[in-house]
Design a protein around this motif. Structure first.
Motif, PDB file in Angstrom:
ATOM      1  N   LEU A   8      75.710  38.341 -83.804  1.00 16.85           N
ATOM      2  CA  LEU A   8      76.445  37.991 -82.587  1.00 16.85           C
ATOM      3  C   LEU A   8      77.809  38.661 -82.600  1.00 16.85           C
ATOM      4  O   LEU A   8      78.460  38.721 -83.649  1.00 16.85           O
ATOM      5  N   VAL A   9      78.230  39.156 -81.462  1.00 17.58           N
ATOM      6  CA  VAL A   9      79.602  39.653 -81.307  1.00 17.58           C
ATOM      7  C   VAL A   9      80.162  39.098 -80.007  1.00 17.58           C
ATOM      8  O   VAL A   9      79.419  38.796 -79.072  1.00 17.58           O
ATOM      9  N   ALA A  10      81.470  38.955 -79.996  1.00 16.29           N
ATOM     10  CA  ALA A  10      82.172  38.579 -78.772  1.00 16.29           C
ATOM     11  C   ALA A  10      83.361  39.528 -78.678  1.00 16.29           C
ATOM     12  O   ALA A  10      84.183  39.593 -79.583  1.00 16.29           O
ATOM     13  N   ASP A  11      83.400  40.287 -77.598  1.00 14.64           N
ATOM     14  CA  ASP A  11      84.469  41.265 -77.439  1.00 14.64           C
ATOM     15  C   ASP A  11      84.797  41.449 -75.966  1.00 14.64           C
ATOM     16  O   ASP A  11      84.193  40.828 -75.097  1.00 14.64           O
ATOM     17  N   GLY A  12      85.761  42.289 -75.704  1.00 13.69           N
ATOM     18  CA  GLY A  12      86.186  42.540 -74.338  1.00 13.69           C
ATOM     19  C   GLY A  12      85.077  43.068 -73.454  1.00 13.69           C
ATOM     20  O   GLY A  12      85.058  42.829 -72.250  1.00 13.69           O
ATOM     21  N   GLU A  13      84.142  43.783 -74.057  1.00 10.79           N
ATOM     22  CA  GLU A  13      83.018  44.347 -73.298  1.00 10.79           C
ATOM     23  C   GLU A  13      82.177  43.258 -72.632  1.00 10.79           C
ATOM     24  O   GLU A  13      81.608  43.463 -71.571  1.00 10.79           O
ATOM     25  N   SER A  14      82.104  42.074 -73.268  1.00 10.95           N
ATOM     26  CA  SER A  14      81.319  40.967 -72.708  1.00 10.95           C
ATOM     27  C   SER A  14      82.224  39.847 -72.196  1.00 10.95           C
ATOM     28  O   SER A  14      81.777  38.712 -72.060  1.00 10.95           O
ATOM     29  N   ASP A  15      83.491  40.174 -71.944  1.00 12.81           N
ATOM     30  CA  ASP A  15      84.474  39.174 -71.514  1.00 12.81           C
ATOM     31  C   ASP A  15      84.567  38.043 -72.534  1.00 12.81           C
ATOM     32  O   ASP A  15      84.715  36.889 -72.196  1.00 12.81           O
ATOM     33  N   TRP A  16      84.431  38.411 -73.803  1.00 11.12           N
ATOM     34  CA  TRP A  16      84.537  37.515 -74.949  1.00 11.12           C
ATOM     35  C   TRP A  16      83.457  36.444 -75.005  1.00 11.12           C
ATOM     36  O   TRP A  16      83.615  35.410 -75.645  1.00 11.12           O
ATOM     37  N   LYS A  17      82.350  36.711 -74.348  1.00 13.41           N
ATOM     38  CA  LYS A  17      81.200  35.811 -74.453  1.00 13.41           C
ATOM     39  C   LYS A  17      80.286  36.360 -75.546  1.00 13.41           C
ATOM     40  O   LYS A  17      80.048  37.561 -75.608  1.00 13.41           O
ATOM     41  N   PRO A  18      79.780  35.502 -76.413  1.00  9.85           N
ATOM     42  CA  PRO A  18      78.905  35.981 -77.495  1.00  9.85           C
ATOM     43  C   PRO A  18      77.656  36.662 -76.935  1.00  9.85           C
ATOM     44  O   PRO A  18      77.081  36.226 -75.940  1.00  9.85           O
ATOM     45  N   ARG A  19      77.283  37.765 -77.591  1.00 11.79           N
ATOM     46  CA  ARG A  19      76.046  38.463 -77.222  1.00 11.79           C
ATOM     47  C   ARG A  19      75.382  38.984 -78.493  1.00 11.79           C
ATOM     48  O   ARG A  19      76.035  39.228 -79.493  1.00 11.79           O
ATOM     49  N   TRP A  20      74.085  39.109 -78.420  1.00 14.40           N
ATOM     50  CA  TRP A  20      73.270  39.539 -79.556  1.00 14.40           C
ATOM     51  C   TRP A  20      73.195  41.064 -79.590  1.00 14.40           C
ATOM     52  O   TRP A  20      72.908  41.694 -78.577  1.00 14.40           O
ATOM     53  N   VAL A  21      73.477  41.664 -80.758  1.00 12.66           N
ATOM     54  CA  VAL A  21      73.448  43.117 -80.904  1.00 12.66           C
ATOM     55  C   VAL A  21      72.785  43.495 -82.224  1.00 12.66           C
ATOM     56  O   VAL A  21      72.523  42.640 -83.072  1.00 12.66           O
ATOM     57  N   MET A  22      72.520  44.771 -82.390  1.00 11.70           N
ATOM     58  CA  MET A  22      71.968  45.334 -83.634  1.00 11.70           C
ATOM     59  C   MET A  22      70.634  44.691 -84.026  1.00 11.70           C
ATOM     60  O   MET A  22      70.377  44.428 -85.195  1.00 11.70           O
ATOM     61  N   GLU A  23      69.791  44.473 -83.053  1.00  8.62           N
ATOM     62  CA  GLU A  23      68.485  43.838 -83.282  1.00  8.62           C
ATOM     63  C   GLU A  23      67.715  44.565 -84.388  1.00  8.62           C
ATOM     64  O   GLU A  23      67.479  45.759 -84.299  1.00  8.62           O
ATOM     65  N   ASP A  24      67.353  43.850 -85.440  1.00  6.99           N
ATOM     66  CA  ASP A  24      66.572  44.359 -86.577  1.00  6.99           C
ATOM     67  C   ASP A  24      67.231  45.517 -87.307  1.00  6.99           C
ATOM     68  O   ASP A  24      66.565  46.316 -87.960  1.00  6.99           O
ATOM     69  N   GLU A  25      68.562  45.635 -87.240  1.00  6.27           N
ATOM     70  CA  GLU A  25      69.281  46.741 -87.868  1.00  6.27           C
ATOM     71  C   GLU A  25      70.261  46.284 -88.947  1.00  6.27           C
ATOM     72  O   GLU A  25      71.082  47.071 -89.413  1.00  6.27           O
TER      73      GLU A  25
END
Length: 124
Positions: free
Chosen positions: A60-77
């Protein structure tokens, strides 16, 4: 730099990994979406056997790109060290908790039906 055959291409299917030894170095070879990556089997935190860890489903990351809402990234990486859970992004070698830590990467390619690892890797 030297190249070494470490496996048959059919041995490392997408989502799988294989630990190999090349010139005395233990290297984890990972198949992520059909692309092969090589990382050292040593976690810099306390020299744990990094590649023996589980491949995490992502992070999970939360950053300016998602308006600081958590989002799932790097699936299976992502690989998590079995000793303390420190996570690394396999394609880049980047430590997720400590951005100043980047693992050495070993180039891996498929030549015909053979998986070849080049010793003398690259740092990001």
């Amino acid at each position: 730099m030297s190249r070494h055959i470490v496996a048959a291409a059919s041995e490392i299917k997408p989502g799988e990994k294989k630990l190999v030894t090349v010139k005395g170095r233990e290297i984890g070879v990972f198949n992520i979406g059909g692309e092969l990556y090589g990382l050292p089997n040593v976690c810099p935190h306390q020299t744990g056997p990094l590649c023996a860890g589980r491949i995490a489903t992502g992070t999970l990351v939360a950053d300016g790109e998602s308006d600081w809402k958590p989002r799932w990234v790097m699936e299976d990486e992502v690989i998590a060290c079995p000793w303390h859970g420190l996570e690394y992004h396999v394609p880049t070698g980047q430590c997720l908790a400590y951005p100043e830590i980047t693992l050495r990467r070993y180039p891996v390619e498929v030549r015909g039906e053979e998986v070849v690892v080049t010793v003398g890797g690259v740092r990001a």
